[in-house]
Design a protein around this motif. Sequence first.
Motif, PDB file in Angstrom:
ATOM      1  N   GLN A 143     -45.383 -52.673   2.172  1.00 56.51           N
ATOM      2  CA  GLN A 143     -44.089 -53.268   1.831  1.00 56.51           C
ATOM      3  C   GLN A 143     -42.956 -52.614   2.609  1.00 56.51           C
ATOM      4  OE1 GLN A 143     -43.474 -53.182  -2.385  1.00 56.51           O
ATOM      5  NE2 GLN A 143     -45.302 -54.365  -2.826  1.00 56.51           N
ATOM      6  N   LEU A 144     -42.953 -51.291   2.655  1.00 60.92           N
ATOM      7  CA  LEU A 144     -41.923 -50.564   3.381  1.00 60.92           C
ATOM      8  C   LEU A 144     -41.986 -50.869   4.874  1.00 60.92           C
ATOM      9  CD1 LEU A 144     -39.683 -48.375   3.256  1.00 60.92           C
ATOM     10  CD2 LEU A 144     -41.480 -46.713   3.702  1.00 60.92           C
ATOM     11  N   LEU A 145     -43.192 -50.934   5.424  1.00 56.78           N
ATOM     12  CA  LEU A 145     -43.382 -51.232   6.837  1.00 56.78           C
ATOM     13  C   LEU A 145     -42.839 -52.622   7.178  1.00 56.78           C
ATOM     14  CD1 LEU A 145     -44.691 -50.157   9.462  1.00 56.78           C
ATOM     15  CD2 LEU A 145     -46.732 -51.404   8.810  1.00 56.78           C
ATOM     16  N   GLY A 146     -43.087 -53.595   6.328  1.00 57.14           N
ATOM     17  CA  GLY A 146     -42.573 -54.951   6.541  1.00 57.14           C
ATOM     18  C   GLY A 146     -41.059 -55.008   6.486  1.00 57.14           C
ATOM     19  N   MET A 147     -40.469 -54.262   5.547  1.00 62.49           N
ATOM     20  CA  MET A 147     -39.011 -54.251   5.426  1.00 62.49           C
ATOM     21  C   MET A 147     -38.353 -53.615   6.642  1.00 62.49           C
ATOM     22  SD  MET A 147     -38.430 -53.462   1.333  1.00 62.49           S
ATOM     23  CE  MET A 147     -37.272 -52.225   1.724  1.00 62.49           C
TER      24      MET A 147
END
Length: 181
Positions: A143-147
Amino acid sequence: MSRIGKAIITIPAGITVTEKDGVVTVKGPKGELSQELTEGITLEQNDGVLTFSRPSDSKQHRALHGLYRALINNMILGTAEGFTKKLELVGVGYRASHTGQKLELALGFSHGIVLELPKEVIIDTLTEKGKNPIITLTSHDKQLLGMVSAKIRSFRKPEPYKGKGVRFVGEIVRRKAGKSA
């Protein structure tokens, strides 16, 4: 029954999954992640296999059943192997460099863009002569990587006429014809 929700998750060696008071914690060699479960969705763990169940067939429970199964599966994959995203800078004079956790971008504006990245994201920039600069982001948290990658892309989205901008490697930009002469 949800096809995604009823699928079992096999826990790889070296990964520990614990549930306490509705919070699932996954620990592995790459890091540790936790996710809160909504009331009703239950997690059963036996013999290295996780199964999820829901209390009823209401629309809300059906949606959450598959959602939480996918989130926990991504946490297990991330702590075991990690995730990678690559961004490509297409355009004359577009450059990327990094020092520590600061990413410095030159995207054709009158000023440079400096972005401070979270410590969970590992960054690498590659610039070769005659090729577009590539930014590689690696993390155990999907999730953090996508954001973070979406934030970098939002500084200069690919435009449809020349295709210039920040895009994911392998992304196809639909091109338009220019004005007719």
